[in-house]
Design an enzyme around this catalytic site. Structure first.
Site, PDB file in Angstrom:
ATOM      1  N   LYS A 158       1.934   2.082  -5.106  1.00 34.12           N
ATOM      2  CA  LYS A 158       2.364   1.549  -6.502  1.00 34.12           C
ATOM      3  C   LYS A 158       1.498   1.699  -7.654  1.00 34.12           C
ATOM      4  O   LYS A 158       1.949   2.062  -8.752  1.00 34.12           O
ATOM      5  CB  LYS A 158       2.734   0.016  -6.450  1.00 34.12           C
ATOM      6  CG  LYS A 158       3.765  -0.469  -5.234  1.00 34.12           C
ATOM      7  CD  LYS A 158       3.546  -1.906  -5.016  1.00 34.12           C
ATOM      8  CE  LYS A 158       2.541  -2.476  -4.373  1.00 34.12           C
ATOM      9  NZ  LYS A 158       2.358  -2.140  -3.046  1.00 34.12           N
TER      10      LYS A 158
ATOM     11  N   GLN B 288       1.795  -6.492  -3.867  1.00 37.49           N
ATOM     12  CA  GLN B 288       2.261  -6.655  -2.339  1.00 37.49           C
ATOM     13  C   GLN B 288       3.522  -5.826  -2.072  1.00 37.49           C
ATOM     14  O   GLN B 288       3.866  -4.897  -2.893  1.00 37.49           O
ATOM     15  CB  GLN B 288       2.469  -8.127  -2.039  1.00 37.49           C
ATOM     16  CG  GLN B 288       1.140  -8.680  -1.847  1.00 37.49           C
ATOM     17  CD  GLN B 288       0.448  -8.953  -3.152  1.00 37.49           C
ATOM     18  OE1 GLN B 288       0.902  -9.533  -4.172  1.00 37.49           O
ATOM     19  NE2 GLN B 288      -0.963  -8.541  -3.028  1.00 37.49           N
TER      20      GLN B 288
ATOM     21  N   ASP C  48       2.795  14.424   2.067  1.00 34.53           N
ATOM     22  CA  ASP C  48       1.919  15.722   2.525  1.00 34.53           C
ATOM     23  C   ASP C  48       1.321  15.170   3.807  1.00 34.53           C
ATOM     24  O   ASP C  48       0.569  16.039   4.601  1.00 34.53           O
ATOM     25  CB  ASP C  48       0.831  15.635   1.340  1.00 34.53           C
ATOM     26  CG  ASP C  48       0.136  14.633   0.919  1.00 34.53           C
ATOM     27  OD1 ASP C  48       0.924  13.567   0.291  1.00 34.53           O
ATOM     28  OD2 ASP C  48      -1.028  14.416   1.296  1.00 34.53           O
TER      29      ASP C  48
ATOM     30  N   GLY D  31      -4.632  -4.267  -3.663  1.00 35.26           N
ATOM     31  CA  GLY D  31      -5.491  -3.101  -4.024  1.00 35.26           C
ATOM     32  C   GLY D  31      -4.991  -1.822  -4.303  1.00 35.26           C
ATOM     33  O   GLY D  31      -4.185  -1.261  -3.252  1.00 35.26           O
ATOM     34  N   HIS D  32      -5.028  -1.639  -5.530  1.00 35.29           N
ATOM     35  CA  HIS D  32      -4.254  -0.189  -6.089  1.00 35.29           C
ATOM     36  C   HIS D  32      -5.082   0.708  -6.372  1.00 35.29           C
ATOM     37  O   HIS D  32      -6.059   0.514  -7.292  1.00 35.29           O
ATOM     38  CB  HIS D  32      -3.435  -0.649  -7.176  1.00 35.29           C
ATOM     39  CG  HIS D  32      -2.280  -1.882  -6.786  1.00 35.29           C
ATOM     40  ND1 HIS D  32      -1.269  -2.353  -7.728  1.00 35.29           N
ATOM     41  CD2 HIS D  32      -2.000  -2.269  -5.694  1.00 35.29           C
ATOM     42  CE1 HIS D  32      -0.628  -3.268  -7.111  1.00 35.29           C
ATOM     43  NE2 HIS D  32      -1.141  -3.227  -5.898  1.00 35.29           N
TER      44      HIS D  32
ATOM     45  N   THR E 166      -8.545  -3.293  -0.040  1.00 36.52           N
ATOM     46  CA  THR E 166      -9.208  -4.588  -0.478  1.00 36.52           C
ATOM     47  C   THR E 166     -10.188  -4.974   0.681  1.00 36.52           C
ATOM     48  O   THR E 166     -11.293  -5.384   0.344  1.00 36.52           O
ATOM     49  CB  THR E 166      -7.956  -5.540  -0.682  1.00 36.52           C
ATOM     50  OG1 THR E 166      -7.277  -5.274  -1.507  1.00 36.52           O
ATOM     51  CG2 THR E 166      -8.615  -7.167  -0.909  1.00 36.52           C
TER      52      THR E 166
ATOM     53  N   ASP F 176       0.772  -1.284  -0.190  1.00 36.54           N
ATOM     54  CA  ASP F 176       0.023  -0.059  -0.043  1.00 36.54           C
ATOM     55  C   ASP F 176       0.699   1.334   0.019  1.00 36.54           C
ATOM     56  O   ASP F 176       0.457   2.253   0.474  1.00 36.54           O
ATOM     57  CB  ASP F 176      -1.028   0.047   1.134  1.00 36.54           C
ATOM     58  CG  ASP F 176      -1.863  -1.134   1.174  1.00 36.54           C
ATOM     59  OD1 ASP F 176      -2.320  -1.614   0.345  1.00 36.54           O
ATOM     60  OD2 ASP F 176      -2.133  -1.838   2.495  1.00 36.54           O
TER      61      ASP F 176
END
Ligand code: GDP
Ligand code: IMO
Ligand code: MG
Length: 411
Positions: free
Chosen positions: A24, A226, A335, A48-49, A302, A21
């Site tokens: 990517k 991953q 940020d 989960g991208h 995800t 996470d």
């Protein structure tokens, strides 16, 4: 960007440097525009991208996030484990957004199928482990790779065959082993639907197919899934995923010879998160950790689980850099640190196994949307410089917000 691209060369891998996470998806979305072919190598819908384009959120689990670039060939490699309904749903989402995909999607025939029973087994094994569970995504990843290693898995190239006898056999074994009831008709129906939809996308020899692109001078971007510290061999075992998540794993998963790779980008947050169980020496359980979670939106794409939050740990980042041989780093979510007075960075480990920290000065100023490194507050520039010097790998990309444009490209 041009300077960065020419230093990256023709085949680039984007790889998670922490526990996943890191961002990517955003990196491959941005870089994807400049490469001819976009590929994913390993893992499944545990990934989960998230990509945000013109304020619209797109979440990818199986397709590479780079799929949003119309017309570019998209590859799902042999190292992947594919849950067919999830893939069909994802294809539909992209096509519904007005981006045709089917005519440019190529799936390795050697990739494995994740059936519903793999998810059932994943859940049953996690339940059985109770408190000492791994905290898997329950997407059937481990059990699908178990079947692959046992050489009883179903490959994509086999979905056109009559699979009833094999699934009936599997159902008997799983009943006896874990008391699981497999819905055989549902399994067969899902495969039948996918067979009709995906038949034309299946490629029988992916290494030859990719070689053909490369021999024509095409460039290629590999989107890792991953991350390095979740690697089955080199990660924090047993709290890892079941695939090879490194640069080497991406090459293996696609069937690319190592010598074609020209660069790799390690993606790391400006801090650190982890989902699921396992060591996390710089985890911050105080309100500062909660602030990172809220400011960073640290909830799994995800599973929706809150991510554990903490600080960078240089020994781990160095380990990742050495393991993968990163050409450069993409530091994301700078940020998110905007409101911190001081920023702790893990620099070592005591003999009793706790992290030692160095406190760096915060900047207490918004960096959101800044695209020029020189426009960052001095303390933020110093933070980036400190990390790259300590890790020994230059930070060439810096995320300053979730949007596609919110990225500093540094020469
Ligand atoms: P991946 O699995 O490595 O692709 O990362 P995820 O998409 O699961 O998680 C990264 C999250 O951070 C996503 O929600 C992104 O939209 C978001 N994100 C990525 N880069 C930045 C950034 O520079 N700043 C902020 N605030 N959010 C970012
Ligand atoms: P992306 O690609 C974060 C973690 C799970 C769990 C462990 C094993 O979005 O970075 P699994 O279901 O793979 O057997 O779970 O690995 N995990 C991830 N954590 N991001 C991911 O993917 C992950 N994929 C697996 O939380 O701790
Ligand atoms: Mg993710």
């Amino acid at each position: 960007m041009q300077k960065l691209l020419s230093s990256l060369g023709s085949v680039t891998a984007v790889i998670g440097a922490q526990w996943g996470d890191e961002g990517k998806g955003k990196a491959t979305d941005i870089l994807g525009e400049h490469y001819d072919v976009i590929a994913r190598a390993c893992g499944g819908a545990n990934a989960g991208h998230t990509v945000i384009v013109a304020g619209k959120k797109h979440v990818f689990h199986l397709l590479p996030a780079g799929s949003l670039h119309a017309g570019k060939p998209v590859i799902l490699g042999s190292g992947m484990v594919i849950h067919l309904p999830t893939l069909l749903e994802e294809i539909k989402t992209v096509e519904d957004a007005g981006i045709p995909l089917m005519n440019r999607l190529f799936i390795s025939g050697a990739a494995h199928v994740i059936c519903e029973y793999h998810k059932q087994v994943d859940g049953a094994l996690e339940d059985r482990r109770g408190k000492s569970g791994i905290g898997t995504t329950r997407r059937g990843i481990g059990p699908a790779y178990m079947d692959k290693a046992e050489r009883i898995g179903i490959r994509m190239e086999q979905i056109t065959q009559d699979l009833r006898p094999r699934i009936e056999e599997r159902a008997k074994t799983l009943k006896a082993w874990l008391g699981i009831t497999v819905d055989i008709e549902k399994e067969l129906k899902e495969i039948a639907i996918a067979k009709d939809a995906l038949r034309s996308c299946i490629v029988s020899e992916m290494p030859m197919f990719l070689h053909d692109f490369l021999s024509k001078g095409k460039t290629m971007l590999l989107e890792g899934a991953q991350a390095s510290l979740l690697d089955i061999d080199h990660g924090t075992y047993p709290y890892v995923t079941s695939s090879s998540t490194t640069v080497a794993g991406a090459l293996q998963g696609l069937g690319l010879p190592p010598r074609v790779l020209t660069s790799s980008i390690g993606v790391t947050k400006a801090y650190c998160t982890r989902v699921g169980a396992g060591t996390f020496l710089t985890e911050d359980l105080t309100e500062r950790g909660s602030r990172l979670r809220e400011r960073g939106g640290e909830y799994g794409a995800t599973t929706g689980r809150p991510r554990r939050c903490g600080w960078l740990h240089l020994p781990e980042l160095k380990y990742s850099a050495i393991l993968n041989g990163f050409t450069c780093l993409n530091m994301t979510k700078l940020d998110v640190l905007d409101q911190e007075e001081e920023i702790p960075v893990g620099i070592g480990v005591t003999s009793s196994g706790t992290a030692t920290f160095k406190n760096l000065q915060g900047w207490k100023q918004s960096t959101v949307g800044i695209t020029d490194f020189r426009k960052l507050p001095t303390a933020a520039q110093d933070y980036v410089r400190f990390i790259e010097e300590e890790v020994g790998v230059p930070v060439r990309l810096i995320g300053t917000g979730p949007g596609r444009e919110e990225m500093i490209i540094r020469n």
